[in-house]
Write an enzyme that holds these catalytic residues in place. Structure first.
Site, short mmCIF file in Angstrom:
data_model
loop_
_atom_site.label_atom_id
_atom_site.label_comp_id
_atom_site.label_asym_id
_atom_site.label_seq_id
_atom_site.Cartn_x
_atom_site.Cartn_y
_atom_site.Cartn_z
N GLY A 12 -14.25 17.99 23.82
CA GLY A 12 -13.99 16.88 22.89
C GLY A 12 -14.94 16.89 21.70
O GLY A 12 -15.84 17.73 21.59
N ASP A 14 -17.41 14.70 20.74
CA ASP A 14 -18.84 14.46 20.99
C ASP A 14 -19.45 15.59 21.80
O ASP A 14 -20.64 15.91 21.64
CB ASP A 14 -19.03 13.14 21.76
N ALA A 82 -16.48 12.79 29.33
CA ALA A 82 -15.06 12.99 29.66
C ALA A 82 -14.38 11.65 29.90
O ALA A 82 -14.95 10.75 30.53
CB ALA A 82 -14.92 13.87 30.90
N GLN A 84 -10.06 9.77 29.51
CA GLN A 84 -8.81 9.61 28.76
C GLN A 84 -9.22 8.63 27.68
O GLN A 84 -9.41 7.45 27.94
CB GLN A 84 -7.70 9.09 29.69
N SER A 85 -9.41 9.12 26.45
CA SER A 85 -10.17 8.35 25.47
C SER A 85 -9.31 7.65 24.42
O SER A 85 -9.84 7.01 23.53
CB SER A 85 -11.16 9.27 24.76
N SER A 126 -17.91 2.04 25.55
CA SER A 126 -17.17 1.86 24.29
C SER A 126 -17.18 0.42 23.79
O SER A 126 -17.10 -0.53 24.59
CB SER A 126 -15.72 2.29 24.53
N GLU A 128 -14.80 -0.93 22.62
CA GLU A 128 -13.52 -1.55 23.01
C GLU A 128 -13.72 -2.54 24.15
O GLU A 128 -12.89 -3.41 24.37
CB GLU A 128 -12.52 -0.46 23.42
N TYR A 150 -7.70 1.05 28.75
CA TYR A 150 -8.86 1.91 28.43
C TYR A 150 -10.15 1.10 28.52
O TYR A 150 -11.12 1.49 29.17
CB TYR A 150 -8.68 2.50 27.03
N LYS A 154 -13.31 1.44 31.03
CA LYS A 154 -14.68 1.70 30.53
C LYS A 154 -15.65 0.62 31.04
O LYS A 154 -16.81 0.90 31.29
CB LYS A 154 -14.69 1.72 29.00
N HIS A 180 -16.74 6.53 16.24
CA HIS A 180 -17.44 7.55 15.47
C HIS A 180 -16.51 8.75 15.28
O HIS A 180 -15.79 9.14 16.17
CB HIS A 180 -18.78 7.94 16.09
N ARG A 185 -12.78 15.20 15.03
CA ARG A 185 -12.10 14.10 15.71
C ARG A 185 -10.69 14.54 16.10
O ARG A 185 -10.03 15.28 15.35
CB ARG A 185 -12.05 12.91 14.75
P1 NAP Z 1 -12.42 13.18 23.07
O1 NAP Z 1 -12.55 14.07 21.88
O2 NAP Z 1 -11.09 12.57 23.36
O3 NAP Z 1 -12.89 14.00 24.36
C1 NAP Z 1 -12.60 13.56 25.65
C2 NAP Z 1 -12.93 14.69 26.60
O4 NAP Z 1 -12.62 14.27 27.94
C3 NAP Z 1 -12.10 15.96 26.35
O5 NAP Z 1 -12.93 17.07 26.50
C4 NAP Z 1 -11.07 15.90 27.48
O6 NAP Z 1 -10.59 17.17 27.87
C5 NAP Z 1 -11.91 15.31 28.59
N1 NAP Z 1 -11.09 14.80 29.69
C6 NAP Z 1 -10.02 13.97 29.60
N2 NAP Z 1 -9.50 13.76 30.81
C7 NAP Z 1 -10.26 14.47 31.70
C8 NAP Z 1 -10.21 14.66 33.12
N3 NAP Z 1 -9.26 14.10 33.86
N4 NAP Z 1 -11.16 15.45 33.69
C9 NAP Z 1 -12.10 16.06 32.94
N5 NAP Z 1 -12.19 15.94 31.60
C10 NAP Z 1 -11.27 15.14 30.99
O7 NAP Z 1 -13.48 11.99 23.02
P2 NAP Z 1 -14.82 11.86 22.12
O8 NAP Z 1 -14.45 11.25 20.83
O9 NAP Z 1 -15.56 13.13 22.17
O10 NAP Z 1 -15.58 10.73 22.94
C11 NAP Z 1 -16.48 11.07 24.01
C12 NAP Z 1 -16.57 9.90 24.96
O11 NAP Z 1 -17.05 8.75 24.27
C13 NAP Z 1 -15.27 9.50 25.61
O12 NAP Z 1 -15.54 9.07 26.93
C14 NAP Z 1 -14.80 8.31 24.78
O13 NAP Z 1 -13.98 7.45 25.52
C15 NAP Z 1 -16.13 7.68 24.44
N6 NAP Z 1 -16.17 6.93 23.18
C16 NAP Z 1 -15.79 7.53 22.04
C17 NAP Z 1 -15.81 6.82 20.84
C18 NAP Z 1 -15.42 7.48 19.54
O14 NAP Z 1 -15.23 6.75 18.57
N7 NAP Z 1 -15.31 8.78 19.47
C19 NAP Z 1 -16.29 5.50 20.83
C20 NAP Z 1 -16.70 4.92 22.03
C21 NAP Z 1 -16.65 5.65 23.20
P3 NAP Z 1 -9.22 17.80 27.26
O15 NAP Z 1 -9.66 18.52 26.03
O16 NAP Z 1 -8.77 18.69 28.36
O17 NAP Z 1 -8.29 16.66 26.98
#
Ligand code: NAP
Length: 326
Positions: A12, A14, A82, A84-85, A126, A128, A150, A154, A180, A185
């Site tokens: 992902g 981050d 990790a 489902q984001s 998050s 959220e 979601y 969380k 972020h 992204r």
């Molecule tokens: P992202 O790009 O959607 O990455 C999510 C990661 O989780 C991906 O590598 C995905 O793998 C993996 N994943 C999903 N389902 C899984 C499963 N069943 N088993 C193992 N891995 C799984 O999210 P991000 O933006 O990097 O965010 C990182 C974390 O911060 C997430 O937990 C998100 O909810 C949280 N967060 C993000 C934000 C933001 O604005 N970016 C804000 C608050 C919190 P695949 O590639 O296989 O799908």
């Protein structure tokens, strides 16, 4: 001896920025990926770290895979990114979202609790979770009021992280991150949806962009800045929870203005169509955080401005598309 860090969600956004940061600090980075055999490491490639990390199979629903990784490596720090984001998908897949995003954290912490050598644990919480907000700005003391599967998942993960700290004395921390973004992204998210769509408009292969409410506001930061806060939280003497945000709100309208200006297209309104399909069953309207505690305790502050971030996303998407079309 180099410290070993485990990053779940390595594929992902981050995951890539954090891997780069930890490598620069001389960690051995083990990246957990649920489909490690696939060739989808474009984010890691983009940051030049793909061949510097160890990739392991990892599915958050499968406790045997979690146990296997912890038995294989003597891990010092776990960054659980990790999930489902995507909030929208959580309404369509509420049960699998709670299994992965919520219960997945309990699985990891139960495994850690039973280890002899217990690593520190970071949970990606998050904003959220604040949902239909009960006060503004949101701080670490603001009550939660989640409005999506979601966010509810969380919140379960957040309280589980705190409970394992209090009940079992584990070093667990939770970073309540506001949105972020970056050129890495996912394309499902509104910022990237706009910048990829815009690159297609500029190339003449798309006529218009369909977006939801353009007056919706968010507190948007840059992912590269946020992973520094995650790292800092884990380095503290005492485990604690923090809100990570920019403290400034911007509307989608502002995002569109900066984005189209960067692409050299004036009168952006003619390229936008409002589509109610992109409105969620329940919306969060007023997310707006305060990072005062992170500033005071971690010395952390966001560095990248909203405009600079949008400019970099637009330029990267235009470059990416013109390379693909070549
Ligand atoms: P992202 O790009 O959607 O990455 C999510 C990661 O989780 C991906 O590598 C995905 O793998 C993996 N994943 C999903 N389902 C899984 C499963 N069943 N088993 C193992 N891995 C799984 O999210 P991000 O933006 O990097 O965010 C990182 C974390 O911060 C997430 O937990 C998100 O909810 C949280 N967060 C993000 C934000 C933001 O604005 N970016 C804000 C608050 C919190 P695949 O590639 O296989 O799908």
């Amino acid at each position: 001896m180099k410290k070993i860090a485990l990053i779940t969600g390595i594929s992902g956004q981050d995951g890539a920025y954090l891997a780069k940061l930890l490598l620069s600090k001389n960690y051995t980075v083990v990246g957990a990926d649920r489909r490690s055999a696939r060739d989808d490491k474009w984010r890691l490639r983009k940051l030049g770290v793909e061949n510097k990390i160890i990739i392991e199979d990892f599915e958050l629903s499968e406790i045997t895979q979690i146990i296997r990784i912890f038995n294989k490596y003597k891990i010092s720090e776990v960054y659980n990114l990790a999930a489902q984001s995507f909030v929208g998908s959580s309404f369509l897949n509420p049960i699998s979202t709670s299994d992965v995003t919520g219960l997945g954290v309990l699985r990891i912490l139960e495994v850690i609790r039973n280890l002899k050598h217990k690593p520190k644990f970071y949970q990606a919480s998050s904003s959220e979770m604040f949902g239909d907000v009960l006060e503004t700005p949101q701080t670490i003391k603001t009550p939660f009021n989640p409005v999506s599967p979601y966010a509810i998942s969380k919140l379960f993960a957040h309280y589980t992280t705190i409970n394992y700290r209090k009940a079992y004395n584990l070093f667990t921390v939770s970073g309540i991150c506001f949105n972020h973004e970056s050129p890495l992204r996912g394309e499902d998210f509104i910022t990237r949806k706009i910048t990829t769509g815009l690159s297609k408009i500029k190339a003449g292969i798309l006529d218009c962009l369909e977006v939801g409410n353009i007056d919706a506001k968010r507190d948007w930061g840059f992912a590269g800045d946020f992973v520094e806060a995650m790292y800092q939280m884990v380095q503290q003497k005492e485990p604690d929870d923090y809100v990570i945000c920019t403290g400034v709100q911007h509307s989608i309208r502002e995002l569109l203005t900066h984005a189209f200006e960067t692409a050299g297209i004036s009168d952006w309104e003619q390229y936008i169509e409002s589509d109610p399909r992109f409105k969620r069953p329940a919306e969060v309207h007023a997310l707006h955080g305060s990072y005062a505690k992170a500033k005071e305790k971690l010395g952390w502050e966001p560095k990248t401005s909203f405009k600079d971030m949008v400019v970099s996303m637009v330029n990267e998407d235009i470059k990416r598309l013109s390379n693909d079309l070549r």
